[in-house]
Design a protein around this motif. Structure first.
Motif, short mmCIF file in Angstrom:
data_model
loop_
_atom_site.label_atom_id
_atom_site.label_comp_id
_atom_site.label_asym_id
_atom_site.label_seq_id
_atom_site.Cartn_x
_atom_site.Cartn_y
_atom_site.Cartn_z
N ALA A 105 7.95 38.32 23.91
CA ALA A 105 7.63 38.54 22.50
C ALA A 105 6.13 38.61 22.26
CB ALA A 105 8.26 37.45 21.64
N ARG A 106 5.33 38.16 23.24
CA ARG A 106 3.87 38.12 23.10
C ARG A 106 3.15 39.25 23.84
NH1 ARG A 106 0.69 34.88 25.11
NH2 ARG A 106 -0.75 34.80 23.36
N VAL A 107 3.84 40.07 24.59
CA VAL A 107 3.19 41.04 25.47
C VAL A 107 2.27 41.99 24.71
CG1 VAL A 107 3.63 42.98 27.05
CG2 VAL A 107 4.96 40.87 27.26
N HIS A 108 2.70 42.41 23.53
CA HIS A 108 1.88 43.37 22.77
C HIS A 108 0.51 42.81 22.39
CE1 HIS A 108 3.77 40.90 19.66
NE2 HIS A 108 2.81 41.28 18.84
N LEU A 109 0.36 41.49 22.47
CA LEU A 109 -0.91 40.86 22.10
C LEU A 109 -1.99 41.02 23.18
CD1 LEU A 109 0.50 37.57 20.53
CD2 LEU A 109 -0.23 39.65 19.34
N LYS A 114 -5.28 44.69 29.13
CA LYS A 114 -5.09 44.65 30.58
C LYS A 114 -4.84 46.03 31.18
CE LYS A 114 -2.53 42.32 34.26
NZ LYS A 114 -1.59 41.25 34.62
N PHE A 115 -4.05 46.87 30.48
CA PHE A 115 -3.61 48.13 31.07
C PHE A 115 -4.17 49.38 30.38
CE2 PHE A 115 -0.16 45.17 32.31
CZ PHE A 115 -0.30 45.28 33.69
N PRO A 169 8.12 56.77 33.01
CA PRO A 169 6.92 57.01 32.21
C PRO A 169 7.12 56.76 30.71
CG PRO A 169 7.95 59.09 32.77
CD PRO A 169 8.78 58.01 33.43
N VAL A 170 7.45 55.52 30.37
CA VAL A 170 7.63 55.19 28.96
C VAL A 170 6.50 54.33 28.41
CG1 VAL A 170 10.14 55.40 29.07
CG2 VAL A 170 9.09 53.18 29.49
N LEU A 171 5.79 53.61 29.27
CA LEU A 171 4.71 52.75 28.79
C LEU A 171 3.57 52.66 29.79
CD1 LEU A 171 3.53 50.75 26.70
CD2 LEU A 171 4.79 48.93 27.89
N ALA A 172 3.85 52.12 30.96
CA ALA A 172 2.80 51.91 31.96
C ALA A 172 2.18 53.24 32.36
CB ALA A 172 3.37 51.21 33.19
N PRO A 173 0.85 53.29 32.52
CA PRO A 173 0.20 54.54 32.91
C PRO A 173 0.46 54.91 34.37
CG PRO A 173 -1.42 52.79 32.65
CD PRO A 173 -0.11 52.22 32.22
#
Length: 198
Positions: A105-109, A114-115, A169-173
């Motif tokens: 629940a905190r990842v978007h913060l 980071k990425f 390929p939905v989020l991570a580059p």
């Protein structure tokens, strides 16, 4: 075939293979005792155990850590997550492997810092698993009350057992996928790594 959930026989096969990793089984049993909301043991410790067993390696070969995800949006502070991590250190103490605990629940913060790409807030642990860089990684298991195994595998398990790494390929580059794939290929040269879509 990608894009499907595992049928019962696949889940049974997965449990039989994962059960050969005694550290993983112990992590799952101790994680169940923590009773974190929406928890799964996920990512590398699962598919890498399969790769090891399929290729005749020791079940724990090359596994750096054991990822434990949970989902609790009642308190998005670092202090709340850190309290769970600290409790986990006690619960998982003495195991021959590090357990990484994260509140999804905190990842978007912190994800963008980071990425380099923004991450919309997840609505569940499953949504977080859905966004891994490779479909092969999109796998989670947990113990339900009574000891039954619950398997979450939105892309099925064929690629996992067939040693195929497929981009998601939905989020991570792209560079995250390629770096992970290169690292895995160096440890498990039998892998077939599919290219990032053009």
């Amino acid at each position: 075939m990608p894009g499907r959930v595992p049928v019962a026989g696949e889940s049974d096969a997965l449990r039989a293979v994962l059960g050969q990793n005694e550290v993983l089984v112990e992590v799952m049993e101790r994680a169940a005792a923590l009773a974190l909301p929406g928890w799964y043991v996920t990512a590398g410790c699962l598919f890498q155990t399969v790769w090891n067993v399929v290729t005749g390696r020791p079940p724990t070969n090359g596994i750096k850590d054991y990822d434990l995800f949970y989902f609790d949006r009642s308190d998005l502070s670092w202090a709340a997550e850190d309290a769970v991590i600290r409790a986990g250190r006690e619960v998982f103490g003495g195991l021959p492997g590090e357990v990484e605990i994260r509140n999804e629940a905190r990842v978007h913060l912190w994800y963008e810092a980071k990425f380099g790409v923004a991450c919309p807030p997840y609505v569940s642990t499953e949504a977080a698993i859905d966004s891994f860089a490779a479909t092969t990684c999109c796998l989670g298991v947990r113990l339900e009350p009574g000891g039954a195994w619950s398997v979450y595998a939105p892309h099925g398990l064929s690629d996992v057992f067939d040693l195929v790494v497929r981009p998601n390929p939905v989020l991570a580059p792209r560079e995250v996928y390629e770096a992970k794939a290169a690292r895995w290929k160096s440890e498990w040269p039998e892998l077939t790594v599919l290219p990032w879509p053009g």
